[in-house]
Design a protein around this motif. Structure first.
Motif, PDB file in Angstrom:
ATOM      1  N   ALA A 136       0.826  -1.208   0.000  1.00 30.17           N
ATOM      2  CA  ALA A 136       0.000   0.000   0.000  1.00 30.17           C
ATOM      3  C   ALA A 136       0.860   1.258   0.000  1.00 30.17           C
ATOM      4  O   ALA A 136       0.515   2.267  -0.629  1.00 30.17           O
ATOM      5  N   ALA A 137       1.997   1.205   0.686  1.00 28.87           N
ATOM      6  CA  ALA A 137       2.879   2.363   0.769  1.00 28.87           C
ATOM      7  C   ALA A 137       3.521   2.664  -0.576  1.00 28.87           C
ATOM      8  O   ALA A 137       3.777   3.824  -0.916  1.00 28.87           O
ATOM      9  N   LEU A 138       3.790   1.617  -1.355  1.00 30.45           N
ATOM     10  CA  LEU A 138       4.377   1.821  -2.672  1.00 30.45           C
ATOM     11  C   LEU A 138       3.402   2.511  -3.614  1.00 30.45           C
ATOM     12  O   LEU A 138       3.802   3.227  -4.536  1.00 30.45           O
ATOM     13  N   GLU A 139       2.121   2.262  -3.404  1.00 32.35           N
ATOM     14  CA  GLU A 139       1.107   2.754  -4.326  1.00 32.35           C
ATOM     15  C   GLU A 139       0.498   4.079  -3.892  1.00 32.35           C
ATOM     16  O   GLU A 139      -0.260   4.687  -4.639  1.00 32.35           O
ATOM     17  N   CYS A 141      10.905  -4.099  -4.091  1.00 30.64           N
ATOM     18  CA  CYS A 141      11.225  -4.727  -2.800  1.00 30.64           C
ATOM     19  C   CYS A 141      12.138  -3.829  -1.974  1.00 30.64           C
ATOM     20  O   CYS A 141      11.909  -3.613  -0.774  1.00 30.64           O
ATOM     21  N   LEU A 142      13.168  -3.294  -2.614  1.00 29.74           N
ATOM     22  CA  LEU A 142      14.112  -2.439  -1.896  1.00 29.74           C
ATOM     23  C   LEU A 142      13.486  -1.099  -1.545  1.00 29.74           C
ATOM     24  O   LEU A 142      13.843  -0.482  -0.534  1.00 29.74           O
ATOM     25  N   ARG A 143      12.539  -0.656  -2.367  1.00 34.73           N
ATOM     26  CA  ARG A 143      11.827   0.582  -2.055  1.00 34.73           C
ATOM     27  C   ARG A 143      10.996   0.406  -0.786  1.00 34.73           C
ATOM     28  O   ARG A 143      10.882   1.339   0.032  1.00 34.73           O
ATOM     29  N   CYS A 144      10.402  -0.767  -0.594  1.00 34.89           N
ATOM     30  CA  CYS A 144       9.656  -1.067   0.640  1.00 34.89           C
ATOM     31  C   CYS A 144      10.540  -0.864   1.863  1.00 34.89           C
ATOM     32  O   CYS A 144      10.133  -0.247   2.857  1.00 34.89           O
ATOM     33  N   VAL A 145      11.728  -1.401   1.771  1.00 32.52           N
ATOM     34  CA  VAL A 145      12.684  -1.310   2.880  1.00 32.52           C
ATOM     35  C   VAL A 145      13.057   0.143   3.151  1.00 32.52           C
ATOM     36  O   VAL A 145      13.090   0.604   4.301  1.00 32.52           O
ATOM     37  N   GLU A 146      13.312   0.880   2.076  1.00 36.54           N
ATOM     38  CA  GLU A 146      13.706   2.280   2.203  1.00 36.54           C
ATOM     39  C   GLU A 146      12.589   3.117   2.827  1.00 36.54           C
ATOM     40  O   GLU A 146      12.843   3.965   3.694  1.00 36.54           O
ATOM     41  N   LEU A 147      11.348   2.885   2.410  1.00 38.05           N
ATOM     42  CA  LEU A 147      10.218   3.673   2.888  1.00 38.05           C
ATOM     43  C   LEU A 147      10.046   3.597   4.396  1.00 38.05           C
ATOM     44  O   LEU A 147       9.663   4.577   5.039  1.00 38.05           O
ATOM     45  N   ALA A 195      15.197  -5.543   7.550  1.00 39.24           N
ATOM     46  CA  ALA A 195      15.039  -6.750   6.743  1.00 39.24           C
ATOM     47  C   ALA A 195      13.700  -6.665   6.013  1.00 39.24           C
ATOM     48  O   ALA A 195      12.843  -5.845   6.347  1.00 39.24           O
ATOM     49  N   LEU A 196      13.538  -7.516   5.019  1.00 42.69           N
ATOM     50  CA  LEU A 196      12.272  -7.624   4.298  1.00 42.69           C
ATOM     51  C   LEU A 196      11.830  -9.067   4.321  1.00 42.69           C
ATOM     52  O   LEU A 196      12.628  -9.977   4.076  1.00 42.69           O
ATOM     53  N   VAL A 197      10.554  -9.285   4.632  1.00 39.20           N
ATOM     54  CA  VAL A 197       9.997 -10.623   4.550  1.00 39.20           C
ATOM     55  C   VAL A 197       8.980 -10.652   3.415  1.00 39.20           C
ATOM     56  O   VAL A 197       8.167  -9.740   3.258  1.00 39.20           O
ATOM     57  N   ARG A 245      20.249  -9.707  -4.912  1.00 40.03           N
ATOM     58  CA  ARG A 245      20.488  -8.285  -5.165  1.00 40.03           C
ATOM     59  C   ARG A 245      20.200  -7.387  -3.969  1.00 40.03           C
ATOM     60  O   ARG A 245      20.408  -6.179  -4.040  1.00 40.03           O
ATOM     61  N   SER A 246      19.742  -7.969  -2.886  1.00 41.36           N
ATOM     62  CA  SER A 246      19.401  -7.155  -1.724  1.00 41.36           C
ATOM     63  C   SER A 246      20.597  -6.992  -0.785  1.00 41.36           C
ATOM     64  O   SER A 246      21.261  -7.972  -0.448  1.00 41.36           O
ATOM     65  N   PRO A 247      20.855  -5.782  -0.318  1.00 37.38           N
ATOM     66  CA  PRO A 247      21.930  -5.572   0.648  1.00 37.38           C
ATOM     67  C   PRO A 247      21.519  -5.913   2.076  1.00 37.38           C
ATOM     68  O   PRO A 247      22.353  -5.903   2.979  1.00 37.38           O
ATOM     69  N   ILE A 248      20.231  -6.180   2.299  1.00 37.03           N
ATOM     70  CA  ILE A 248      19.753  -6.534   3.638  1.00 37.03           C
ATOM     71  C   ILE A 248      19.142  -7.930   3.610  1.00 37.03           C
ATOM     72  O   ILE A 248      18.829  -8.471   2.536  1.00 37.03           O
ATOM     73  N   PRO A 249      18.944  -8.549   4.782  1.00 34.44           N
ATOM     74  CA  PRO A 249      18.387  -9.899   4.817  1.00 34.44           C
ATOM     75  C   PRO A 249      16.972  -9.961   4.236  1.00 34.44           C
ATOM     76  O   PRO A 249      16.139  -9.096   4.499  1.00 34.44           O
TER      77      PRO A 249
END
Length: 353
Positions: free
Chosen positions: A101-104, A141-147, A152-154, A185-189
């Protein structure tokens, strides 16, 4: 792309249904089949029993986590803020609801931003893995983490929910290589979780081989998202069909034990219907490194920070008492204990890690 008002409506309905409807899986967690062998002479001091541990290289005050629940509405923003403040106060990690939802919508993104309230604890962002088949890439995916400034991202696996969800995304083909690409490609777990139906050991092995850093078993015994979507559905056939799946899934205890046997040292989160600190201690003894609490916290989170903190304190106390009761004073010792027994009608099996 899903319209913002559709997302908000769905998220609001999910919260209301989980608060006010009976949505539990008919299966139990399986933890009731396990019992600790009481140590009448524990030979330790209760004040020395510590819950401190680490997860994904980050030191935390407890082995507990607020499971991924919500976001995407104004009501969810208040719930997430309350949970984050309480989690920071008690040293719990925090998972967020799906950040899609945050991405959109920038407006909805605010409902997930809790880092200012929880500067020191691990925060885990969350996105449906199936979105990788609907236009999402590593970039999203990485944008989710940044926001949300996550550690980490699950990626959640919710295939059964999507079948019953109105307008659900049902194409789960070839997700594993896409998950592998995100991990590479992810720098985080990057982790993977179910949403209440469990993960089997073979699937866990495939996910580890694909490069995931942790798995949340999210087993059966708690909320059934088939039941939640049944209440949202306007299709009589699916409402009736949902009844046939009231006992679907792998119980949390079974998922934990079988994955731990397959993957002795891999980071595991145990969640799915866990209600108190004694059950949490059992789950840790079965193989979990972190224990997730979801709907058990939701009602308190709609009331006040104090109510959530009080509930967390009770869970911590129960876990520490259980540890004291078997004569262990650290989470490492609880993990290694041989004082957990499985009882059935014909035998008693001692569980060893």
């Amino acid at each position: 792309m899903t319209h913002q008002s559709d997302i908000e409506k769905r998220k609001s309905e999910h919260i209301e249904i989980c608060l006010h409807k009976e949505v539990s899986n008919r299966l139990t967690t399986g933890l009731e089949q396990y019992h600790f062998l009481h140590a009448a002479l524990p030979e330790i001091r209760f004040d020395d029993v510590s819950l401190h541990t680490s997860f994904l290289g980050k030191s935390i005050g407890t082995p507990f986590q607020v499971s991924s629940m919500t976001g995407g509405t104004k009501g969810a923003q208040q719930i997430n803020t309350t949970l984050a403040i309480a989690a920071e106060a008690r040293g719990w990690a925090m998972g967020l609801g799906s950040v899609r939802a945050a991405l959109e919508s920038e407006e909805l993104a605010r409902t997930f931003r809790v880092r200012e309230h929880a500067p020191s604890i691990p925060i885990i962002a969350n996105l449906g893995a199936v979105q990788l088949n609907y236009g999402y890439t590593v970039k999203e995916c990485l944008r989710c983490v940044e926001l949300v400034e996550a550690d980490a991202l699950v990626l959640h696996l919710n295939s059964m929910q999507e079948i019953f969800q109105p307008g659900g995304d049902q194409d789960f083909r070839q997700l594993l290589p896409k998950i592998e690409q995100v991990c590479e490609r992810s720098p985080i777990p990057i982790g993977v979780k179910e949403v209440g139906f469990g993960i089997d050991s073979q699937t866990a092995r495939r996910l580890v081989d694909a490069g995931v850093s942790f798995i949340d078993v999210a087993g059966a015994g708690g909320t059934s998202w088939i039941e939640v979507e049944k209440y949202r559905s306007n299709e009589p056939m699916k409402q009736i069909a949902a009844e046939a799946f009231q006992d679907w899934g792998i119980p949390t205890a079974v998922s934990l034990q079988t994955i731990r046997e397959e993957l002795p040292f891999f980071p595991l989160i145990g969640s799915g219907g866990i209600q108190n600190g004694v059950e949490a201690a059992k789950a840790i003894a079965l193989g979990a490194d972190l224990i997730g609490f979801g709907r058990a916290l939701l009602e308190a989170a709609t009331k006040s920070i104090d109510e959530v903190v009080a509930l967390m304190e009770r869970v911590e106390f129960e876990c520490r008492v259980a540890m004291f009761g078997i004569g262990v004073s650290t989470i490492d010792e609880l993990t290694a204990t041989d004082r957990l027994w499985r009882m059935d009608s014909s035998k008693i099996d001692r569980i060893k890690r």
